[in-house]
Scaffold this motif. Structure first.
Motif: not given
Length: 595
Positions: A15-44
Motif C-alpha cells: 500500500g505504499g508503506c512509508a517504512r517497510p520491513v524486509y525479510l529474507r528466507g524460504v517457506s514450504a507447504t507440505f501435505d499433512a497426510v503424505s508429507g509431499e511438498l505442495v509449494r515452495r517460496y523463496s526470496t532468492d
C-alpha cells in the motif's frame, strides 16, 4: 533497477508503506497426510533477494497506509462489540451500553478556541491578568497554552498523564463496586452475576493532557454471549458510570520536588446511553468510527513529537510550542527522581508522560487485532486446506527505502488516498451498495455475485465528477466474496475502509458515450446504470465480456468498467431516455450510438 516490475508489485502490495520491513528466507507447504511438498517460496528470486512487509505503525504521522489499515481494524473491533459480528452474536446490541468521555482536571487556566477567558479585575500571584478576553482561531498558536506559565501545575499535569492507565483501571473497578451496591450484593459476588465489558481510546487535548473516550457495556457473567440480569438497565449503568468516575482518587508518590498529588478525573464526565439496538445499526457504526479515528493519533496531535527524546539538548531543539517543551522538560526532570523511576518518564517524555496503550479493551468485549489481521491475510492469500502445513525460515534483512524508492512509494500511497477520497466524496445517498438485498442477474464470468447492488437506484455506482480526473472504472461493495470475484475479473487488489466496504478504482482514460434516442441526445460518462424501465444491457470490449446485467426487475444494479481499450458497446433498451435525469456532460472523445 533489475526486476523493476516485481519491485513495484511489492510496493503496491504494502500500500505504499512509508517504512517497510524486509525479510529474507524460504517457506514450504507440505501435505499433512503424505508429507509431499505442495509449494515452495523463496526470496532468492525477489528484487534484492528480500520480501517487503508492512511496518504496521499505527501513527498517521509515521506511515499513512499502515495507520489507515489499523484504523479499519479498530473500527471492526469496536463495531463488533456494539452490533455483533466477528464472532460476537448480534444480540449484543440489546445489552445496556453507554458512551463515556472521561477528562482530566484543570492544572491551570489555558487559552481556548473561540472566546477565551474573559478579563477580570485583579492579577495572579505573578502579576499577570486573570483572563485573556480575546478570540482565538481553532488552530491558533495560543490555544492550549497557559494563561500564566508560573501558575500552571506542570508536575501535576505530567503525573496525571503517567497515572492515566491506573485511573482507568480504578474506574473499571469502581463500576463493579457501584453496581454491587445497587444490586445489594458483595463486591466479589457481583462479578459472578454480570460482567462489565469496555473499550477505550486515549485522545490528547490541545493542552497536552489525555482524556478517554470509551464504550461500556454490561453482559452476563459469560460475556457477550450471555445477557445481563434484568435489573441492570441502561439508566442503572449510566448512574453507576457517572458515580464511579467521580469516586476515583489515587495518590501519586510523594516527593520533595513537588509535594503530594491526589489524582482524580475532571468534573466534565459525559455519559450517553447508546440506544442503537437492532432498529438502528448506524449508531454502532458512528461510535466505532469516532473511536477508531483516534487510534492513528498520539501526542503529535497536540503539537508534540512522535519520536523518543534522548537528551536535554534535544529538548531545547524541539520544534514545538513553549508549553509543550515545558511539559517534555518536566518529564525529563521528574524522570530523574528515584521515587518516580517506575514511571519511566524520560522514556515517555515525547508522550508527555502517558505510557499506556492508545486503545485497550476488556477480554470479552469483542474480537482481537490478531484475529482481524489473520482474517485479512486468509482473504488475500486464500484459506489453506486443513490438510496442509506451512513451515518457514525467515531473517531480518533491513527496513525503509532509498531516497528515490521513497518517492515512488509516496506516489503509490497518494494514489490510494485519492481513491478513498473519491469513493467517499461521490458516494450516493444510502451508500455505495445495498446490504442484504436481492441481486438477481448480476454476474461476472458466468458467476452470480452477492452484494454488488446499489441501495439507491438514482445514484451512480462509480464516483465521477469534473474534478475527479481520469478515474473511470472500479467497484465498491460491502461483501467480501463479491470483492474477491470482481478483483479477479478486472485485476487488482481491493482495499477495505473503516466501514468495512471494499473498493477498487483504477486511473485510466475517459470515454464519453452519446446515446441518441429519437430527437434526444443524452451524454454520459462510460458508466451505465440499470434505470427503471431499462430491460437489459451488455457491456463488452471486443471479445471480453466483463459484466452482464439481466432481468427487467433489476432497477438498481450498477457496474463501472475499464475503458482503456476501445471496443464494442451494445445497448438493448426501448427506454434509454430514462437516464436523461442523471446525465453529466464531459468535453472528452466520445462514441455515438443509436438505438
Amino acid at each position: 533497477m533489475p526486476d523493476l516490475s516485481r519491485w513495484l508489485e511489492q510496493v503496491a502490495a504494502t500500500g505504499g508503506c512509508a517504512r517497510p520491513v524486509y525479510l529474507r528466507g524460504v517457506s514450504a507447504t507440505f501435505d499433512a497426510v503424505s508429507g509431499e511438498l505442495v509449494r515452495r517460496y523463496s526470496t532468492d528470486g525477489e528484487p534484492g533477494e528480500r520480501l517487503a512487509l508492512r511496518c504496521r505503525n499505527r501513527r498517521a504521522s509515521r506511515c499513512g497506509p499502515c495507520s489507515w489499515l489499523h484504523q479499519g481494524d479498530s473500527w471492526h473491533l469496536v463495531h463488533a462489540g456494539l452490533a455483533g459480528g466477528k464472532g460476537v452474536p448480534e444480540d449484543v446490541q440489546l445489552h445496556p451500553s453507554v458512551f463515556v468521555t472521561l477528562t482530566a482536571p484543570s492544572f491551570g487556566r489555558v487559552h481556548r478556541a473561540g472566546s477565551c477567558h474573559r478579563e477580570r479585575p485583579g492579577v495572579c500571584a505573578h502579576g499577570r491578568a486573570l483572563g485573556c478576553g480575546r478570540v482565538h482561531p481553532e488552530n491558533g498558536g495560543l490555544v492550549g497554552a497557559p494563561v500564566c506559565v508560573e501558575c500552571y501545575d506542570y508536575p501535576g499535569h505530567v503525573l496525571w498523564n503517567a497515572h492515566a492507565g491506573a485511573l482507568w483501571k480504578a474506574f473499571g473497578d469502581n463500576v463493579y463496586h457501584h453496581l454491587a451496591a445497587l444490586a445489594g450484593v458483595g463486591r466479589s459476588a457481583v462479578r459472578r452475576v454480570l460482567r462489565v465489558s469496555a473499550v477505550k481510546v486515549a485522545e490528547y487535548q490541545r493542552r497536552g493532557v489525555v482524556h478517554f473516550h470509551a464504550v461500556v457495556r454490561l453482559d452476563g457473567p459469560a460475556g457477550a454471549v450471555d445477557p445481563p440480569p434484568s435489573w441492570v438497565t441502561a439508566d442503572v449503568l449510566v448512574n453507576a458510570v457517572r458515580t464511579a468516575a467521580g469516586a476515583v482518587a489515587l495518590v501519586a508518590p510523594a516527593s520533595a520536588a513537588y509535594g503530594e498529588r491526589r489524582l482524580r478525573f475532571g468534573v466534565q464526565v459525559d455519559v450517553h446511553e447508546l440506544r442503537g439496538g437492532l432498529d438502528d445499526a448506524g449508531t454502532g457504526e458512528r461510535v466505532a468510527a469516532y473511536v477508531a479515528k483516534y487510534t492513528t493519533k498520539g501526542a503529535e496531535a497536540a503539537g508534540a513529537v512522535d519520536r523518543r527524546v534522548t537528551s536535554v539538548a534535544e529538548i531545547r531543539l524541539l520544534r514545538v510550542s513553549a508549553h509543550l517543551r515545558a511539559l517534555v522538560g518536566t518529564c525529563w526532570r521528574l524522570g530523574g527522581l528515584p521515587e518516580l523511576a517506575h514511571l519511566r518518564l524520560r522514556a515517555w517524555a515525547h508522550m508527555l508522560g502517558f505510557r499506556g496503550h492508545c486503545l485497550t479493551k476488556t477480554r470479552a468485549y469483542s474480537t482481537t487485532y490478531r484475529s482481524l489481521r489473520a482474517e485479512r491475510e486468509d482473504w488475500v492469500r486464500g484459506v489453506p486446506s486443513g490438510d496442509e502445513v506451512t513451515v518457514g525460515d525467515w531473517r531480518y534483512a533491513g527496513v525503509g527505502y532509498r531516497p528515490g524508492e521513497a518517492l515512488v512509494a509516496e506516489q503509490v500511497a497518494a494514489d490510494r488516498e485519492r481513491t478513498r477520497e473519491i469513493a467517499r466524496d461521490y458516494a450516493p445517498p444510502g451508500g455505495w451498495v445495498g446490504r442484504g438485498g436481492a441481486v438477481a442477474g448480476l454476474r461476472v464470468g458466468g458467476r452470480r455475485l452477492r452484494g454488488a447492488v446499489m441501495s439507491d437506484p438514482s445514484g451512480w455506482a462509480f464516483p465521477h465528477g469534473p474534478d475527479v480526473g481520469p478515474a473511470v472504472w472500479g467497484f465498491t461493495t460491502a461483501d467480501a466474496d463479491t470483492a474477491r470475484d470482481l478483483s479477479a475479473a478486472v485485476g487488482g487488489v481491493p482495499e477495505r475502509d473503516a466501514n468495512g466496504v471494499w473498493s477498487l478504482i483504477t486511473y485510466t482514460s475517459v470515454l464519453r458515450v452519446e446515446i441518441v434516442t429519437g430527437c434526444t441526445v443524452d451524454t454520459m460518462p462510460f458508466r451505465l446504470a440499470c434505470a427503471p424501465g431499462l430491460g437489459a444491457f451488455v457491456l463488452r470490449f471486443g471479445a471480453w465480456s466483463l459484466a452482464e446485467v439481466l432481468g427487467a426487475s433489476v432497477v438498481d444494479a450498477v457496474m463501472a468498467l475499464r475503458c482503456a481499450v476501445v471496443g464494442e458497446l451494445a445497448v438493448t433498451s426501448q427506454d434509454v431516455s430514462t437516464l436523461g435525469g442523471r446525465i453529466i456532460r464531459y468535453p472528452v472523445p466520445c462514441l455515438t450510438l443509436r438505438t
